[in-house]
Structure formats: structure tokens, C-alpha cells
Design a protein around this motif. Sequence first.
Motif, short mmCIF file in Angstrom:
data_model
loop_
_atom_site.label_atom_id
_atom_site.label_comp_id
_atom_site.label_asym_id
_atom_site.label_seq_id
_atom_site.Cartn_x
_atom_site.Cartn_y
_atom_site.Cartn_z
N LEU A 1 0.83 -1.20 0.00
CA LEU A 1 0.00 0.00 0.00
C LEU A 1 0.87 1.26 0.00
CD1 LEU A 1 -2.98 -0.56 2.49
CD2 LEU A 1 -3.08 -0.28 0.02
N PRO A 2 0.50 2.27 -0.76
CA PRO A 2 1.21 3.55 -0.67
C PRO A 2 0.87 4.25 0.65
CG PRO A 2 -0.69 3.73 -2.13
CD PRO A 2 -0.56 2.28 -1.77
N LYS A 3 1.57 5.35 0.92
CA LYS A 3 1.38 6.04 2.19
C LYS A 3 -0.07 6.49 2.39
CE LYS A 3 6.10 7.73 2.86
NZ LYS A 3 6.96 8.94 3.03
N ALA A 4 -0.69 6.97 1.34
CA ALA A 4 -2.08 7.42 1.46
C ALA A 4 -3.01 6.27 1.82
CB ALA A 4 -2.53 8.09 0.15
N GLY A 5 -2.76 5.11 1.21
CA GLY A 5 -3.58 3.95 1.52
C GLY A 5 -3.36 3.46 2.93
#
Length: 352
Positions: free
Chosen positions: A72-76
Motif C-alpha cells: 500500500l502507498p502512504k495514502a492507503g
Amino acid sequence: MLTVTDLVQRFRVPGGMMNAVAGVSFELGRGRTLGLVGESGCGKSTLARAILQLTKPSEGSVRFDGQELTTLPKAGLRTMRRRIQMVFQDPISALNPRRKIFDIVAEGLVISGLPAEQIRPRVEAVLRQVGLDPELVSDRRPHQFSGGQCQRIAIARAMVVDPDLLICDEPVASLDVSVQAQVLDLLDEMKHRTGVSMIFVAHDLAVVRNISDDVAVMYLGTIAETGDTAAIYDTPAHPYTRALLDAVPAPDPAAAPSGPALGGEIPSPMNPPSGCRFRTRCPIARAECAAHVPTLREIAPGHRVACHFPLVGEAAVFAEEAIADAPKAEAAPAAAAAEPTPEAGREAPKQG
């Protein structure tokens, strides 16, 4: 709800790489509590942080409600962390000393974008749930509270966002016994009221037995045994699990330890033994233990153990004879045997 598969966590330290977590796999069902136990330095807290992606795992998979967290990316991750919260071991240092209690508890709601008019009633409600009067505590700061009160505030901060999974990293280790009971009762009450799943990290086996539905026993970065609480405590299948249970003090000054003391020292995670990592301290180790790594296999429904000669079935006869022939521990050395000697890269022993 949570599936961890072959999770590995490495750290670069002077002299090479240290495998703090070495291929851990387990599952956690919805609404259940998993107790994660083992000696200090076995990788329990590192595993908890890796699940939450506070430290990025070196290898392996962490799936939460069908979503892979490791990619997951940071936003996710920020969105997912509202559903996965953590209560840290030291309740005082876990709270920002410059902020007021209301702001500390409300921070997760503010970050999630909840409208301001909905934040105050929600914060006040959760403070009451953990036994604190919002009118008395909201404008005060952490240094004005005891350790037990700070831990209640930390639990309120975690629960205010209504998480699905709560990871508790030795939440009562630094508290007095009477306060420990209050915090454990609070966690148990909140679990039954909200249905939150929990991973409860501890080295106090008596505490784990009272709060957990399932137990996973860790040794030197690996899972030695896992199963429901009754199976682990009533019929331990791994020699290490049995040694941990034998080391629990009995409430009788005249009682003698029932099992042998563990020999030797905990090996370095930078250079673990071949085969079974526990073999250098195991009273029933044989040649096969050095030659082959034991797999975590099922010996009863829901009960799995990583041992070539588990303390059940036909192998139990040999195991019982070997344990019976091993020298019994004296009362004082038995307590000392449960504490590891400090080594580089491991946390210092804690008092339960």
C-alpha cells in the motif's frame, strides 16, 4: 481478518544483518484475541510493528480484511490505519507531553477528517468508557496523570476511531499489579462491547491466559507453537512452551519447579543454530533437530507446533523420559532461566 504469511524483518547492525523476525505465519479471526508470548528479545514487538507497517517488512505478506498492506502507498496506509490501532508499552512516553488530553485523544478523528462538531461528543464518550471524567481530564497534560491513567488515555486514543484490530504491545508491563488488573478488565470489556480483534503482546503468561482466545509462542524470531489458549496451557506440545509454563511462579512458597531449567543462553539472531533454533537449549534435542528445520504442523484441530518430537503421541514417551532425567531447577535459578542474557540488538529483560 488478518493473515500474516512468511513475514521477515531484517535490520542492518554492526557486523551484518539481524533477522529479528524469521518467516512468521499466523491468522487472526474476527473478534478474537491472539496472545503473542515469549522471552524478551524474541521478536514480539518487532512483529507487531511490522504488521502495522511502522517498520516495513523485509519479506512476506500481511493481508488485512483481504487488503495487502505491504504494497500500500502512504495514502492507503493512512486510511487503513484508522482500522488498525496500537497501544504502546510505555504509556507515558507514548503521549505527547505538550498537548492536552482532549487533543491527544481527538487527533485520530481530526486526521480522518471528521467534522469538528462530531469530535467533542465522541471524545468525551470514549473517555467515560475508559473510566475518566472528560470535564476533569480534557484540559490537563500527560505528566499530571499516573501510569495507569496514561494507559487508559492511550487506549481511549486508539479506540476513539472505532478500529477493527487493536495491537497491544505489552500494555501492562510497566504498571503495578492492581492497575494491571484494571487495564486488562477494561480491554476485555471493550472487546466484548465493540467486537474489536486484538493482538496482545506480553511475556507474562498468566496475563495472556486470562485475556486471549488463541496463543502463539515465539522463540528467536519464529513461531514455536500456536493454538487455542486451553490447548497451549493444558497440553503444551513444544519443549519451549512447556519450559515457559514450568517457569511461571506458583502461589506456594514450598512448591518446587515441575520441569528442568533451560540450559545455555539464547543464541544470537545474527547467527542462529542450524535446524531447530531451540535445539541448543532443548532437553530432548537429537541429531535430526540440528539437520532439519521443523515445520509448523498441525497435531490437533487448530493446534500447530514446530517440533520434530512434540510432547504428544508416540514422541511424548521419549520426551517425558528425557525431561524426567534432566536436572530439576532450584527456585531461584528457575526464575533466572526465564530471563535472557543481554546481547546486542535485543531489548533488555523486563519485569512482569
